[in-house]
Design a protein around this motif. Structure first.
Motif, short mmCIF file in Angstrom:
data_model
loop_
_atom_site.label_atom_id
_atom_site.label_comp_id
_atom_site.label_asym_id
_atom_site.label_seq_id
_atom_site.Cartn_x
_atom_site.Cartn_y
_atom_site.Cartn_z
N PHE A 182 0.85 -1.19 0.00
CA PHE A 182 0.00 0.00 0.00
C PHE A 182 0.89 1.25 0.00
N ILE A 183 0.64 2.15 -0.94
CA ILE A 183 1.41 3.39 -1.06
C ILE A 183 0.64 4.51 -0.37
N THR A 184 1.33 5.29 0.45
CA THR A 184 0.65 6.44 1.06
C THR A 184 1.39 7.76 0.81
N ASP A 230 3.23 10.34 -9.55
CA ASP A 230 2.99 8.91 -9.47
C ASP A 230 4.02 8.28 -8.54
N THR A 231 3.68 7.15 -7.97
CA THR A 231 4.62 6.46 -7.08
C THR A 231 5.80 5.90 -7.88
N HIS A 232 6.97 5.87 -7.22
CA HIS A 232 8.17 5.29 -7.83
C HIS A 232 8.28 3.79 -7.57
N LEU A 233 7.30 3.22 -6.85
CA LEU A 233 7.43 1.82 -6.44
C LEU A 233 7.69 0.85 -7.60
N PRO A 234 6.89 0.88 -8.67
CA PRO A 234 7.14 -0.08 -9.75
C PRO A 234 8.56 0.05 -10.32
N GLU A 235 9.03 1.29 -10.48
CA GLU A 235 10.38 1.52 -10.99
C GLU A 235 11.43 0.95 -10.03
N ASP A 278 6.18 -11.72 -5.45
CA ASP A 278 4.84 -11.57 -6.02
C ASP A 278 4.09 -10.49 -5.24
N VAL A 279 3.89 -9.34 -5.85
CA VAL A 279 3.25 -8.23 -5.12
C VAL A 279 2.03 -7.69 -5.88
N SER A 280 1.09 -7.12 -5.11
CA SER A 280 0.04 -6.31 -5.74
C SER A 280 0.14 -4.92 -5.09
N ILE A 281 0.23 -3.89 -5.93
CA ILE A 281 0.48 -2.53 -5.46
C ILE A 281 -0.79 -1.71 -5.56
N ARG A 282 -1.08 -0.95 -4.52
CA ARG A 282 -2.25 -0.07 -4.57
C ARG A 282 -1.93 1.25 -3.88
N THR A 283 -2.17 2.35 -4.58
CA THR A 283 -1.92 3.67 -4.00
C THR A 283 -3.16 4.13 -3.24
N LEU A 284 -3.01 4.27 -1.92
CA LEU A 284 -4.14 4.71 -1.09
C LEU A 284 -4.14 6.23 -0.93
N LEU A 285 -2.96 6.78 -0.72
CA LEU A 285 -2.80 8.23 -0.52
C LEU A 285 -1.51 8.64 -1.20
N MET A 286 -1.32 9.92 -1.39
CA MET A 286 -0.04 10.40 -1.91
C MET A 286 0.23 11.74 -1.23
N ILE A 287 0.54 11.65 0.08
CA ILE A 287 0.67 12.87 0.88
C ILE A 287 1.87 12.82 1.81
N VAL A 332 3.62 -1.21 3.84
CA VAL A 332 3.02 0.12 3.68
C VAL A 332 4.14 1.14 3.54
N THR A 333 4.19 1.89 2.43
CA THR A 333 5.18 2.97 2.33
C THR A 333 4.56 4.23 2.92
N HIS A 334 5.37 4.99 3.67
CA HIS A 334 4.80 6.02 4.53
C HIS A 334 5.86 7.07 4.84
N GLY A 335 5.45 8.32 5.02
CA GLY A 335 6.38 9.35 5.48
C GLY A 335 6.89 9.00 6.87
N THR A 336 8.12 9.42 7.18
CA THR A 336 8.70 9.01 8.46
C THR A 336 8.17 9.82 9.64
N ASP A 337 7.65 11.02 9.37
CA ASP A 337 7.28 11.91 10.49
C ASP A 337 6.19 11.34 11.39
#
Lengths: 161, 161, 161, 161
Positions: free
Chosen positions: B6-8, B27-32, B42-51, B78-83
């Motif tokens: 999950f991309i946030t 766009d997310t850099h995840l696929p790249e 084996d992954v399925s990627i879904r962008t939930l937020l981009m903030i 889950v990719t996420h900002g560190t703050d």
């Protein structure tokens, strides 16, 4: 938790030899890679060999096995060329018990912008911290037990057998 | 073994906005990144937020928790900002059980040459495959249980509490 | 003002051959480099050769000379290995008049993060636009007339003679 | 032939501020870029300003003009943000005569892997060595006289007027 990293060379550490215009081995890129990844894993790094894994002899493998057996840490990462990584993993599995040992490498030299090395290093260090004792190969996000992996040379990847 | 990603947003995915001359989200850099790491997971990627995670609201966190709970896979990154990664990890830990969920991010945007993102992604995907159910933060080679981690803002790193 | 770019290979375009684990030649990186530099120079690109300049024969040089002489544009950039760049520049100078022809290359392959290639390409395209007719070598920010340059192999750079 | 390089900031030198999670200015990347390009041009570098060119005041421009007029060298490169590069070029053209002065910059910060900065720097240093006295803007392989250029903000490029 401290991890011992043994360097043996391989694609990972190939660098460009400007004078002869071809790839060769210089110093390992490991410290630079750990800096880039801002790694906070407690590691001790030791360069055992700096060779193409196709040129690795039985003596070289004995050297690696001996260092894995004798090192103080029970968690070890070995960087290695992919061509004979499976053979070395088998040799370590025969000679060392009670330790978690993860071999890793790269399909493209780290010095290239397009290298998979940093991804593999992050992966190998992570598997080494949590897997039970055994010998493993960690490549491209996956982990394989030493006795159940082969390199698929046509497809240029590792796969379970 | 399939992993749901999950991309946030967060530093990970910040990109340069040429028109306004500052960082923004595209766009997310995840696929790249997975391509660069030649990931064979084996992954399925879904962008939930981009903030930016400083702007994440309770509603946003509910959205993440709901997706973690409802997704078919029992292993999630889950990719996420560190703050505010620690706050989101706590929210997930309260709302989801029986799954291995690993949050990760980057100190430097992936679009920068000097990013720790690829190392962290390799690490998070690896921890997600082998750790028992629970919520974790994987950053810079280390992994922390959601309830035992804090961000040290001065030192710009995570640490156990 | 249109510039003709002739590709001949050289360190510039060396790429990593994963199967054989060594450097080789594939497609030229020129279009990708021009994109990265966001070049707005009107160019037409043609690959004449894709070889190490140490392997360049008299026939190969004739081919380059002929293309320089016959091409419609009066401003030309030739990418070339550094080892025999001086010889090829001399051959062109003997065979072509009335055109501005700039040879360039790289000390480190473009595919390496540490390449000087992009800097050299920006330089060569610039010199090619403003220098009077003649044959030149543009490397590492400097430009040399074909008849007054040699490669210093020990120091790995070009210098005036 | 020595070239004086004056640094004023701009996109070129934007860097990632980890604490505040946004772009800011630190030290200039110029020396690192010259090293990467293996530049053999004799340069003296001086940082005059380190700001976004949108924030550049008349006083700042006077400072740049004064340094261009007073510096010992007759060939000068000025790194500058693209937003007001045209205004600064005009100010220099009004205040300095008899010198070749080339302004350059980048559309993407050098710290990003995808920057056009290295290409532009190679180009600007080359034009500065061979163009007759005058004030110019060198961007993306092209060069424009100060009095005949405008920035096309929609297309994000410079063009002749």
């Amino acid at each position: 938790m401290a991890i011992c990293i043994f360097i043996t060379g391989g694609t990972f550490d190939k660098t460009y030899d400007e004078i002869r215009g071809r790839l060769s081995f210089g110093d390992t890129h490991l410290p630079e890679m750990l800096r880039l990844g801002r790694s906070r894993v407690d590691v001790s790094i030791r360069t055992l060999l700096m060779i193409d894994s196709l040129e690795m002899t039985d003596n070289d493998r004995e050297l690696i096995v001996r260092h894995c057996a004798q090192c103080d840490h029970s968690r070890i990462v070995v960087t290695h060329g992919t061509d004979t990584m499976v053979e070395t993993a088998a040799a370590i599995a025969k000679g060392v018990t009670g330790k978690t040992i993860v071999l890793t490498g790269a399909m493209i030299p780290y010095a290239f912008g397009s290298s998979d090395g940093l991804f593999n290093l992050g992966s190998a260090l992570s598997f080494a911290q949590v897997l039970p004792p055994g010998v493993y190969i960690a490549m491209n996000g996956r982990v394989y037990a030493a006795e159940r992996v082969r390199k698929n040379y046509e497809a240029r990847r590792f796969e379970e057998v």
